[in-house]
Motif scaffolding. Sequence first.
Motif: not given
Length: 736
Positions: A405, A457, A478, A559
């Motif tokens: 992400e 991420s 998200t 994402r």
Amino acid sequence: MSVPLTFSGRVVLVTGAGGGLGREYALAFGERGAAVIVNDLGGDIKGGGKSSAAADRVVEEIRAKGGKAVANYDSVEDGEKLIQTALDAFGRIDIVVNNAGILRDRSFARTSDLDWDLIHRVHLRGSFLVTRAAWNHMKNQKFGRIIMTSSAAGIYGNFGQANYSAAKLGLLGLANTLAIEGQKYNIHCNTIAPTAGSRLTETVMPPDLLESLKAEYVAPLVLWLCHESCQENGGLFEVGAGWIGKLRWERSLGRIVRQKNQMVTPESVRDTWSEICDFTDATKPASIQESLQTLVDVLSRVDTGITANPTSAVSIKAAGTNPSAAIGHTLAEMSFTYTHMNCILYALGVGMSTKDPHHLKFLFEGHEDLSVLPTFGVIPAQSSMTGLSSVPGLDIDFTRLLHGEQYMELFKPLPTSGTLSSKATVADILDKGSGMLILLDVHTYSGKELLCYNQFSVFIVGSGGFGGKRTSQKAVLTADPPNRAPDAVIVDETSKDQAALYRLSGDWNPLHIDPSFAAMGGFKSPILHGLCSFGFAARHVLKQYAGNDVSRFKSIKVRFVKPVYPGQSLQTEMWKEGNRVHLQCKVKETGGVVLSGAYVDLHAVAAADTSMSASPPQTAGLQSDLVFAEIERRIKDVGAELVKKVNAVFGWEITKDGKTAREWTIDLKTGSGSLHKGAYTGKADVTFTVTDEDFMEVVMGKLNPQKAFFAGKLKVRGNIMLSQKLEAILKEHAKL
Ligand code: NAI
């Protein structure tokens, strides 16, 4: 008692099984239930002669003990025939032990073509032909075990065995690649370097040693490596005398011998030789990806001016995962210097095109409103990811890294050039079971001013299960879109060269350009960068809901779900909810979602305006101040005349030490003209950016404005033609 390893139902081919090591393998497999093809040409040790007796004897021995075996007398150079014997007799082939071998030892100078060729034909080419004949059968049945027989003579070299050493280490190279290509079909290929008394070694070993180094001590390793429960693949083992050891590569940390914009010289290699060869803190790279990762790391280090050694970094490190040591760890600060060229290249990389006239302000440095796409904010920050390899308590296999992400927030529009510094911190580490999730926070500054915040991420597949927490308060989450048809949809093609273009913004991972590298990662061709699709989606929102006004952009979260192949079309679906625009991005051709849970937050219009009017820092003692004071006096005297002649508003940005130090507006359009400090509140017709020093050079007549422009010393935004009138204005003052 542990469960014995059996091979019932398995069909094994052992080449050169008429004597020595091969015979032991064949007997051992036969005893444990395998159907064995005992291959042996039955020649002498130099490759001459032929006899069926050797293979027949071993077949008899196996059968006498109740086992299943058939003989094959072909040379391994007839690979297909050996496999055909297995298929004819038992209907399948599961295991191939490439063992047949001969010797033609000579000192190198006396090695004939025949000595060389025969050795290569039997060992290397023979193993290739036999294995290739078995390969598709193994692939189709999703099971296969292959042994290559190398030798200490290949690994270390041995006097008088140049031909043999070369072929034997060639087998290791072959096995290394088969291990990679076979992995997904459950075909494992391992290599052994045995030592045992046999007719091959009787000329080089004393008789009592020959006697004690029994071939039967080697067979158990071969059986284990060929068992269906053994997951070893691509390994290299030395084995003999009842001992087994595994080998791997070790590599010194090495030394970067290149500096930014400089050539590597033989002298710099000579002068750092002892460091290049120093094995302190050596690493153990285990894959070509790790090897390439080092180079990628080096490129970014040289690019950002860090020429210290790559840290142990680049390879898998020994330490296990220890989140408490890693969380809060701050990485080395990264510096990023760029010009409008980088911004334009990035804009092209995320699909902007002159086909859309609204894109011009992102593509033309002379545009009066030259702007930087907000998502360019990931570029100065992305090199921080490479620093993850040096974080204590993390044991990262970079070949298993997925970018999961991305969150990015801008605090003010990015300048079109400058030097930015990025500070990265490991914000948190989560245990997701199937993998480890690392949250890397990166703050990017211009001087002391915070421009941008990124949260990467990063998911490391297979590194979970270390007992860590599953969620984090620090994670920017998200958000799912509302449950209705999208309010707006924009479809955009990516070009075949989209990834080739995007990578020039600094993500050099070969996965995005090199077909064979992509194939190793399991992709049919190189894939687009996730952050490239991210850039497409962000600019779609900016266009749809903010009229391409970059000052309206606050933040974005996405994402990454699936890869996009260059040439596919991206379809961004948008839902507006107040200042938040939810979005989802699909590949139009397949309908597959590639970005999910994504959103862009925009500033309300008024808020954006205030952030834009922030004035630059003021610096005392600029030489150009005196010139502007003089211009002001002159406007008071003959302003009306100048307004008639020039009829334009000139903006000036005077820079010092890489930062804007002063802004001026010369208004020769309104009334009888005026000069004031600061940017023009409306839009200047043309704006010049120049250093204090170069400005003085121009004013003194030492530097011609046109030349300054082409040398990149004088930057011009807006109506470039007006710069012709500049010379006249400044020349008047040069006489001062
Ligand atoms: P060996 O001479 O007893 O066995 C090799 C067998 O291969 C022989 O029975 C021979 O007839 C057969 N052969 C030769 N050319 C052939 C061909 N074209 N097609 C089919 N069969 C053929 O020797 P040993 O020691 O058992 O060697 C087995 C393997 O292990 C060889 O690849 C050798 O290079 C390797 N090796 C052995 C070492 C040792 O200490 N014995 C050391 C390092 C490697």
